[in-house]
Design an enzyme around this catalytic site. Structure first.
Site, PDB file in Angstrom:
ATOM      1  N   TYR A 101     -12.366  -4.005  56.204  1.00 59.57           N
ATOM      2  CA  TYR A 101     -12.307  -5.389  56.670  1.00 59.57           C
ATOM      3  C   TYR A 101     -12.352  -5.406  58.193  1.00 59.57           C
ATOM      4  CZ  TYR A 101     -10.581 -10.007  57.863  1.00 59.57           C
ATOM      5  OH  TYR A 101     -10.471 -11.261  58.408  1.00 59.57           O
ATOM      6  N   GLU A 189     -15.973 -13.032  60.491  1.00 63.06           N
ATOM      7  CA  GLU A 189     -15.381 -12.037  59.599  1.00 63.06           C
ATOM      8  C   GLU A 189     -16.434 -11.272  58.814  1.00 63.06           C
ATOM      9  OE1 GLU A 189     -11.803 -13.161  56.989  1.00 63.06           O
ATOM     10  OE2 GLU A 189     -13.425 -12.990  55.537  1.00 63.06           O
TER      11      GLU A 189
END
Ligand code: GDP
Ligand code: MN
Length: 379
Positions: A101, A189
């Site tokens: 991530y 993101e």
């Protein structure tokens, strides 16, 4: 404004973040064509502005172009969490070795951007925060200095990234920070950022939210707005600088000032009515804006009466009255309009209305009651 995955990834690509080859399609035929160009093995991904598409069946692997066509047809008929799928992204399939991530957002408590990374990528990062916070690394970014090299290295070290991938990871981190900064984003993101079978880092998903207050700095992005999510009325309202939110009642509300608009909705509810929308025409609105607002309200089929509640300050009641009269001519609606005018030039406004065979209510509460009564009369 939230961007679709394919839009976010296009931007990421311009900042030299590696993304899979692929294109967006609106039909299964197009999806097949793209899959053929990519060699057959592809992922077909629903483009809707919600997370968890994978779990909902909106992300499927295809081994051949034929299969991609079939899957696209299925996905394009889906609704995910209430949103219709209008487009699919067809990307070359990537073999995944590991999911990481990487994201940038603002930490409001310290009023600074933070870059967050975790080797537990792929899944919902909010869950990881709760279940295993030790798996999450973060660095605070000085907005004037930007992301520093040592910070990107700290993140790479923090997730035990293999050494040979550090250079690529650091470049991606810098790219993501620059996207966040250049686009006035509140979120940028990549989840998952994967280590592929051939030991390369690649962004398989992209998520971006751009601060609506900064949209005027990015006029090129107005095309990115998703009509299916926003609704044509919201888009029309934005064009005229009106704040419009559709609600599920039947009394259309046209008000100046957000505070008064909220109060108007509350008073309607209090008296047993249901507002069909929130609409603030803002301060100093002229006749043209009022006309546009009424048009927007009346295009909602659920609206059975309209309550116009104006407290004149900078906004002049006679201008509003002119707008109402114009709009009434233009839209030729038979729906009853209950009008309350108070403040600047209220008397002028009322006499204009009288001349046009319309009357103004004496008070806010009377106007609210009349609006509710006229809905009940029609039911
Ligand atoms: P989300 O569920 O809406 O967050 O959509 P993502 O784009 O993150 O995809 C969800 C999951 O699908 C990823 O975490 C991957 O495990 C898988 N996935 C997405 N693209 C590919 C791909 O190209 N190859 C493989 N094998 N899996 C993929
Ligand atoms: Mn994802």
């Amino acid at each position: 404004m939230r961007l679709h995955e394919y839009q976010a990834k296009q931007i990421f690509g311009r900042y030299l973040i590696p993304i899979p080859h692929g294109r967006v399609a609106s039909s299964s035929g197009e999806a097949k064509q793209i899959a053929e160009e990519l060699g057959g093995r592809v992922v077909v991904k629903a483009q809707v502005l919600v997370g968890g598409r994978g779990k909902a069946g909106g992300i499927r692997l295809a081994k051949t172009a034929r299969e991609a066509e079939e899957l696209a047809a299925v996905i394009l008929r889906m609704d995910i969490k209430g949103l219709p799928v209008r487009k699919v992204l067809v990307d070359e399939a990537v073999t995944i070795q590991k999911e990481i991530y990487l994201g940038v957002t603002n930490d409001r408590s310290i009023r600074k951007p933070v870059m967050i990374t975790s080797f537990a990528g792929g899944v919902n990062i909010e869950d990881v925060v709760h279940t295993s916070p030790e798996k999450i690394m973060r660095v605070v970014i000085d907005p004037l200095l930007g992301l520093r090299d040592f910070q990107a290295r700290d993140l790479a070290a923090g997730i035990d990234l293999p050494r040979e991938l550090w250079r690529s990871y650091i470049e991606i981190a810098h790219g993501l920070w620059r996207v966040f900064d250049d686009y006035d984003a509140t979120l940028a993101e990549i989840n998952p950022l994967v280590i592929s079978g051939d030991q390369k880092l690649m962004a398989l998903d992209g998520k971006m939210t751009v601060d609506d207050n900064a949209m005027f700095r990015h006029p090129e992005m107005t095309d990115y707005r998703d009509i299916d999510v926003e609704g044509p009325a919201e888009i029309e309202a934005r064009k005229y600088g009106l704040s419009y939110v559709k609600l599920d009642g039947n009394i259309g509300c046209l008000v100046n000032g957000a505070g008064l608009a909220m109060t108007t909705m509350d008073v309607l509810l209090l008296f047993g009515g249901k507002p069909a929308n929130f609409l603030d025409i803002g301060g100093g609105a002229g006749a043209e804006k009022v006309t546009a607002a009424l048009r927007i309200i009346l295009q909602d089929q659920a609206v059975k009466s309209v309550l116009i509640n104006i407290f004149g300050g900078i906004t002049r009641c006679d201008e509003v009255a002119r707008g109402i009269i114009l709009a009434k001519k233009e839209v030729k609606s038979t729906i009853s309009m209950i009008i309350r005018l108070a403040g600047t030039n209220a008397d002028e406004g009322k006499s204009l209305l009288l001349d046009a065979n319309m009357a103004a209510a004496d008070s806010f509460s009377e106007a609210a009651r009349l609006a509710i009564a006229s809905v009940e009369g029609e039911a």
